[in-house]
Motif scaffolding. Structure first.
Motif, short mmCIF file in Angstrom:
data_model
loop_
_atom_site.label_atom_id
_atom_site.label_comp_id
_atom_site.label_asym_id
_atom_site.label_seq_id
_atom_site.Cartn_x
_atom_site.Cartn_y
_atom_site.Cartn_z
N LEU A 24 17.69 32.93 33.83
CA LEU A 24 17.15 33.67 35.19
C LEU A 24 16.95 35.31 34.88
N PRO A 25 16.31 35.92 35.63
CA PRO A 25 16.28 37.46 35.25
C PRO A 25 17.62 38.08 35.83
N TRP A 26 18.20 38.98 34.85
CA TRP A 26 19.36 39.55 34.97
C TRP A 26 20.50 38.80 35.05
N ALA A 27 20.43 37.76 34.58
CA ALA A 27 21.72 36.63 34.70
C ALA A 27 22.82 37.10 34.12
N ARG A 28 22.73 37.51 32.77
CA ARG A 28 23.65 37.94 31.93
C ARG A 28 24.17 39.11 32.35
N PHE A 29 23.32 40.15 32.86
CA PHE A 29 23.78 41.35 33.32
C PHE A 29 24.72 41.32 34.58
N SER A 30 24.34 40.03 35.54
CA SER A 30 25.12 40.18 36.69
C SER A 30 26.50 39.51 36.43
N ALA A 31 26.56 39.04 35.19
CA ALA A 31 27.99 38.36 34.90
C ALA A 31 28.98 39.59 34.66
N TRP A 32 28.47 40.61 34.46
CA TRP A 32 29.22 41.93 34.28
C TRP A 32 29.08 42.92 35.45
N GLU A 105 34.36 29.11 37.44
CA GLU A 105 34.93 28.71 35.92
C GLU A 105 35.62 30.08 35.40
N TYR A 106 35.06 31.33 35.58
CA TYR A 106 35.65 32.48 34.99
C TYR A 106 37.16 32.60 35.55
N ASN A 107 37.07 32.52 36.99
CA ASN A 107 38.46 32.64 37.46
C ASN A 107 39.51 31.74 37.34
N ARG A 108 39.01 30.51 37.10
CA ARG A 108 40.20 29.59 36.48
C ARG A 108 40.76 29.91 35.13
N GLU A 109 39.88 30.55 34.45
CA GLU A 109 40.51 30.73 33.14
C GLU A 109 41.08 32.09 32.78
N PRO A 111 43.44 35.50 33.90
CA PRO A 111 44.62 35.83 34.41
C PRO A 111 44.32 36.39 35.94
N LEU A 112 45.30 35.94 36.92
CA LEU A 112 45.23 36.36 38.22
C LEU A 112 44.82 37.57 38.36
N THR A 113 45.36 38.75 37.57
CA THR A 113 45.11 40.21 37.85
C THR A 113 43.82 40.38 37.31
N LEU A 114 43.02 39.65 36.47
CA LEU A 114 41.69 39.94 36.05
C LEU A 114 40.52 39.13 36.66
N GLN A 115 40.98 38.38 37.92
CA GLN A 115 39.72 37.57 38.33
C GLN A 115 39.00 38.43 38.98
N ARG A 116 37.54 37.72 39.08
CA ARG A 116 36.44 38.41 39.79
C ARG A 116 36.59 38.40 41.12
N GLU A 117 36.46 39.59 42.00
CA GLU A 117 36.80 39.93 43.44
C GLU A 117 35.38 39.05 44.18
N THR A 118 35.74 38.17 45.28
CA THR A 118 34.65 37.65 46.01
C THR A 118 34.34 38.33 47.20
N PRO A 188 31.63 37.41 30.18
CA PRO A 188 33.02 37.76 29.99
C PRO A 188 33.85 36.38 29.81
N ALA A 189 34.40 36.52 28.64
CA ALA A 189 35.34 34.96 28.41
C ALA A 189 36.76 35.37 28.18
N PRO A 190 37.44 34.82 29.24
CA PRO A 190 38.98 35.22 29.04
C PRO A 190 39.37 34.65 27.68
N GLY A 191 40.24 35.58 27.05
CA GLY A 191 40.84 35.26 25.73
C GLY A 191 40.11 35.28 24.47
N GLN A 192 38.87 35.86 24.65
CA GLN A 192 38.05 36.06 23.43
C GLN A 192 37.73 37.42 23.08
N THR A 193 37.63 37.72 21.93
CA THR A 193 37.31 39.17 21.43
C THR A 193 35.50 39.65 22.01
N LEU A 194 35.46 40.70 22.53
CA LEU A 194 34.25 41.14 22.94
C LEU A 194 33.52 41.93 22.26
#
Length: 555
Positions: A24-32, A105-109, A111-118, A188-194
């Motif tokens: 989709l247009p801007w799909a990866r962008f909108s993950a960040w 999926e992101y929020n499950r993986e 840490p609580l302090t880094l979860q995406r706000e809704t 963004p993938a928790p636990g992985q080098t970016l």
């Protein structure tokens, strides 16, 4: 929600869905990022939204107005040059999801302090004010703002340092190019080098690279707290208890950094109250926070306008910080003062509160940090010392709670395949308090004081409520997973022998529902267990008359 989830697709199916979504247009962008805004000063309108990118991203008028006001320093904190700060803003258009739809999926993986706000946006601001004779007002005043629901302060402020100066020179084409680059980043993938390429630089998290960030979210804690080191215990307690705190600072940069540093003090415990790193009199919640007819909300608010000294006098804890001053070679520490002394606009720096700490100060830590300043120990090392102390303090406090709540989980042998799993026993505060004599924080922490009083006060805070809800949810999911495993180990054919068709059909429907829940809620169950449950369902259906088989295969 369960009805929307199929029991069929496994991980491969989910990967396929993610791949389709990323087309989709801007799909990866909108993950960040949700969007990038440019706010400028208009002589007739004041602060005005010049640009929102991508162009099809929709902010409500209320959100646009708030972003405009929050993206400029208050008129009192004038000054030429560049300024960076952060704010946090409540959604006014309801909850939103990204194009990827990966919040769960992101929020499950993560840490609580880094979860995406809704329900909130974070705004990361780079503001420039320089003299410019070509402008009517004689000044160039503009802010570039990254709007995201991720609390990655360090990453996004570092990104702004790269792109904002270029943007102010080259304007829109530059911004479009940068956004297209971000749209190529992996999610963004928790636990992985970016590895995140932008403008000829690779921002790499954790590993050495042209631009290295120690982590994507952590602030320089020591720099933020330099004038407050001797009060670190009090500040930690105020955060733990979710107390209303106002931070009055000389600039949005200092205000937002101190608020974010305060709310990060509790890691790995999640700070479950509201917080606004930078807040202005134009904010829609202004009346709610300044009214004297009700108690202040559980929130940490960062402000710069001296007007707030008058309007927030009734708040119980006000932290006034000025520009950092030195006393010899050490940073001058602010003093604790009575709230009654907070009267005039030129109020001196200090912590204005009548709060008495439950625990004693850790004098060893304070001496170590002050000695580190004299020895010119790097700020990163000082921050690491401070963060480790706070982490150990939070863990000492939370471990007894973790031990007690784990004891409320039913024994595994009580979980049988053909009955609903037993309930988690209720959390009884008095029963917990009795455990502290033998298994309290004194086992892991040297600090003395009224730990019991601190726990009793904590039970009344949103942070306890947030912690308990999260742990109860995790335990409930664990129970469901154990129940599924028990079903898989049972002899289903033997069970069916003396059962009526109604009971057997009821079992099929219940097992299907469990399978859907396990898939939808990503329960901690092995894939092979889920496949075995699917085979069980087929076995049971195969034992029924053909007309019932047809109904169950095509519900």
């Amino acid at each position: 929600m369960d009805a929307l989830c199929s029991a069929e697709p496994g991980p491969r199916g989910r990967r396929g869905e993610a791949a389709a979504a990323s087309a989709l247009p801007w799909a990866r962008f909108s993950a960040w990022l949700d969007c990038v805004c440019v706010v400028t000063f208009d002589l007739e309108l004041g602060q005005a939204m010049e640009l929102v990118y991508p162009f099809d991203f929709r902010l409500t008028e209320k959100e646009k107005t708030s972003i405009c006001y929050l993206s400029f320093p208050d008129s009192y904190s004038g000054g030429l040059g560049d300024t960076q700060f952060s704010f946090r803003l409540r959604h006014s258009g309801g909850q939103r999801t990204t194009h990827l739809g990966d919040d769960g999926e992101y929020n499950r993986e993560a840490p609580l302090t880094l979860q995406r706000e809704t329900a909130h946006y974070f705004g990361y601001v780079y503001f420039r004010q320089v003299k410019d004779s070509s402008m009517k007002r004689g000044y160039f005043q503009k802010s570039l703002v990254l709007v995201s629901r991720l609390p990655y302060v360090n990453l996004f402020q570092s990104l702004l340092q790269l792109i904002a100066p270029e943007y102010f020179d080259k304007l829109e084409p530059c911004l479009e190019a940068v956004c297209n680059e971000i749209d190529q980043w992996p999610g963004p993938a928790p636990g992985q080098t970016l590895n995140l390429p932008v403008m000829g630089v690779v921002i790499q998290n954790l590993l050495p690279a042209p631009l290295v960030l120690p982590t994507i979210h952590e602030l320089d804690l020591f720099r933020c707290f330099q004038p407050l080191l001797i009060h670190i215990q009090m500040l930690w307690e105020l955060m733990l208890l979710g107390e209303p705190v106002v931070v009055m600072a000389p600039s949005p940069t200092v205000s937002s950094e101190i608020v974010l540093a305060l709310t990060s003090c509790l890691a790995p415990l999640k700070y479950c109250c509201d917080y606004r790193p930078y807040f202005t009199i134009h904010d829609s919640e202004f009346r709610e926070y300044t009214t004297r007819t009700q108690a202040p909300p559980n929130i940490v608010v960062g402000v710069t306008n001296p007007f707030f000294i008058k309007t927030l006098q009734h708040w119980p804890h006000i932290l006034r910080v000025g520009e950092l001053k030195m006393s010899g070679d050490l940073p001058k520490q602010v003093k604790v003062k009575k709230l009654a002394k907070l009267k005039t606009l030129d109020t001196k720096p200090g912590i204005y509160t009548s709060y008495k700490t439950f625990l004693h100060k850790d004098k060893t830590l304070i001496k170590r940090l002050l000695k580190g300043i004299q020895r010119k120990r790097p700020s990163e090392v000082q921050s690491a010392l401070l963060r480790r102390h706070l982490l150990e303090l939070t863990q000492s406090f939370i471990i007894p709670l973790e031990h007690y709540i784990a004891s409320l989980m039913p024994l595994q042998r009580a979980i049988t395949p053909w009955k609903n799993p037993p309930q988690i026993r209720p959390f009884r505060q008095e029963d917990f308090m009795k455990t502290l004599e033998h298994a309290g924080p004194q086992l892991t922490c040297v600090l003395k004081g009224d730990w019991l009083g601190l726990y009793r006060r904590f039970f009344k805070s949103p942070n306890f409520d947030g912690w308990y809800r999260q742990r109860h949810k995790e335990m409930t999911q664990k129970l469901e997973a154990l129940h599924l495993e028990a079903i898989c180990e049972a002899n289903i054919v033997a069970w069916m022998k003396d059962k009526s068709e109604v009971e057997i059909v009821d079992l099929v429907l219940k097992l299907r529902e469990k399978l859907v829940r396990a898939r939808c809620h990503h329960l901690p169950v092995k894939e092979e267990t889920l496949q075995r449950v699917g085979l069980y369902i087929e076995t049971i259906i195969g034992s029924l008359p053909e007309d019932l088989q047809t109904v169950l295969h095509h519900p």
